[in-house]
Design an enzyme around this catalytic site. Structure first.
Site, mmCIF file in Angstrom:
data_model
loop_
_atom_site.group_PDB
_atom_site.id
_atom_site.type_symbol
_atom_site.label_atom_id
_atom_site.label_comp_id
_atom_site.label_asym_id
_atom_site.label_seq_id
_atom_site.Cartn_x
_atom_site.Cartn_y
_atom_site.Cartn_z
ATOM 1 N N GLY A 1 36.794 41.300 51.869
ATOM 2 C CA GLY A 1 36.327 40.517 53.009
ATOM 3 C C GLY A 1 36.358 41.271 54.332
ATOM 4 N N GLY B 1 32.789 38.734 46.270
ATOM 5 C CA GLY B 1 33.125 37.540 47.037
ATOM 6 C C GLY B 1 31.957 37.140 47.927
ATOM 7 N N ASN C 1 32.751 35.522 42.725
ATOM 8 C CA ASN C 1 33.898 34.656 43.015
ATOM 9 C C ASN C 1 33.587 33.905 44.300
ATOM 10 O OD1 ASN C 1 36.338 33.492 43.616
ATOM 11 N ND2 ASN C 1 37.444 35.424 43.935
ATOM 12 N N TRP C 2 33.288 32.628 44.150
ATOM 13 C CA TRP C 2 32.876 31.838 45.324
ATOM 14 C C TRP C 2 34.068 31.447 46.194
ATOM 15 C CZ3 TRP C 2 28.659 27.936 43.136
ATOM 16 C CH2 TRP C 2 27.575 28.684 42.666
ATOM 17 N N LYS C 3 35.284 31.692 45.719
ATOM 18 C CA LYS C 3 36.505 31.339 46.466
ATOM 19 C C LYS C 3 36.433 29.875 46.919
ATOM 20 C CE LYS C 3 37.071 36.176 47.574
ATOM 21 N NZ LYS C 3 37.560 37.206 48.497
ATOM 22 N N HIS D 1 44.456 36.963 41.474
ATOM 23 C CA HIS D 1 43.672 37.437 42.617
ATOM 24 C C HIS D 1 44.613 37.711 43.788
ATOM 25 C CE1 HIS D 1 40.854 37.568 45.946
ATOM 26 N NE2 HIS D 1 39.922 37.833 45.048
ATOM 27 N N GLU E 1 40.862 45.384 42.848
ATOM 28 C CA GLU E 1 40.400 44.924 44.160
ATOM 29 C C GLU E 1 41.405 45.365 45.220
ATOM 30 O OE1 GLU E 1 37.608 41.296 43.719
ATOM 31 O OE2 GLU E 1 39.660 40.561 43.802
ATOM 32 N N SER F 1 34.270 44.002 49.157
ATOM 33 C CA SER F 1 33.093 44.308 49.977
ATOM 34 C C SER F 1 31.947 44.950 49.194
ATOM 35 C CB SER F 1 33.489 45.174 51.183
ATOM 36 O OG SER F 1 34.379 44.464 52.021
ATOM 37 N N GLU G 1 44.436 37.084 46.826
ATOM 38 C CA GLU G 1 44.637 35.965 47.750
ATOM 39 C C GLU G 1 45.701 35.012 47.207
ATOM 40 O OE1 GLU G 1 40.496 35.006 48.073
ATOM 41 O OE2 GLU G 1 40.199 36.850 49.225
HETATM 42 P P1 13P Z 1 34.496 40.301 49.119
HETATM 43 O O1 13P Z 1 33.357 40.736 48.240
HETATM 44 O O2 13P Z 1 34.144 39.183 50.051
HETATM 45 O O3 13P Z 1 35.136 41.469 49.799
HETATM 46 O O4 13P Z 1 35.617 39.685 48.141
HETATM 47 C C1 13P Z 1 36.000 40.380 47.009
HETATM 48 C C2 13P Z 1 36.851 39.514 46.155
HETATM 49 O O5 13P Z 1 37.954 39.173 46.527
HETATM 50 C C3 13P Z 1 36.288 39.045 44.878
HETATM 51 O O6 13P Z 1 37.266 38.435 44.099
#
Ligand code: 13P
Length: 252
Positions: free
Chosen positions: A174, A235, A10-12, A96, A168, A214, A98
């Site tokens: 993150g 992420g 997931n490149w966000k 998600h 998640e 993470s 976020e």
């Molecule tokens: P990280 O791997 O940066 O913790 O993010 C996880 C995530 O939200 C994937 O959707």
């Protein structure tokens, strides 16, 4: 039943269009073609078509990061299922944390989006996860159950068989704080029993449940060795080709 592992990046909100093309190219160089696991890449919306072209023939799948539940209309800034299909997507991330945290995503909206995705033959990757406060007050399994029931509301067994779930924990996203394999396994097992109740035992046995939060080259192997962890939603580490390649090549 053997579940084919899924490794999804997931490149966000990262990478411009040229950067996305370059990263997709690098990923293919590092990973190559694999037939015993599924690789999914979720770039930003403006980069979808270009990345689709870049990964054509690689066997990798393309995912969007969200969608609207209507097919078209006066919804400024939104993107619909038919648009994602036309851009080359086969998957879409829904719910998600976020989006729940910053954009008011509710379980009710997640359910509408899941139905919209399935209607257009997009595989939803439905995300659930508890906050640190909820974990510390012992509510983790109740929160996850509420989110899974809410997001899958109104779906029959056939529809549930067509989706992917992702656990998640919000406190692990993150932050560099990964859930222990035991913490993740406990939640994954509880999600699988809930899927058995909402659909049936066969659907539950085949359902892929990804862990996210993470995930790194250093911890992917131990996470993937847990019985009910069927893949990773990555992420930060998915933005570094060598790291994501190592994650894709997990050994358990
Ligand atoms: P990280 O791997 O940066 O913790 O993010 C996880 C995530 O939200 C994937 O959707």
């Amino acid at each position: 039943m053997a579940r084919v592992p899924i490794l999804a990046g997931n490149w966000k909100m990262n990478c411009t269009l040229p950067e996305s093309e370059a990263l997709a190219g690098e990923l293919y160089k590092e990973i190559g073609q694999l037939d015993d696991r599924e690789v999914i890449i979720a770039p930003t919306t403006p980069a979808l078509t270009a990345v689709a072209r870049q990964i054509d023939g690689s066997g990798y799948k393309l995912s969007a990061q969200d969608l609207h539940w209507e097919d078209s209309g006066a919804f400024t800034g939104e993107v619909s299922g038919p648009m994602l299909v036309a851009a080359g997507c086969s998957h879409v991330i829904i719910g998600h944390s976020e989006r729940r945290q910053y954009f008011g995503e509710t379980d009710g909206r997640v359910a509408l989006k899941v139905k919209a995705a399935l209607r257009h033959k997009l595989t939803p990757i439905v995300c659930v996860g508890e906050t640190l406060e909820e974990r510390e007050s012992g509510e983790t399994l109740a929160v996850i159950e509420r989110q899974v029931r809410g997001g899958l509301d109104g779906l029959d067994a056939n529809s549930i068989a067509g989706l992917v779930l992702a656990y998640e924990p919000v406190w692990a996203i993150g932050t560099g704080k990964v859930a222990t394999p035991q913490q993740a396994q406990e939640v994954h097992a509880s999600i699988r029993s809930l899927v058995a109740e909402l659909a049936n035992a066969e659907v539950a046995a085949g359902c892929r449940i990804l862990y996210g939060g993470s995930v790194k080259p250093e911890n992917v192997d131990i996470l993937m060795s847990q019985e009910d962890i069927d893949g990773a939603l990555v992420g930060g580490a998915s933005l570094k080709a060598a790291d994501f390649a190592r994650i894709v090549r997990f050994q358990s």
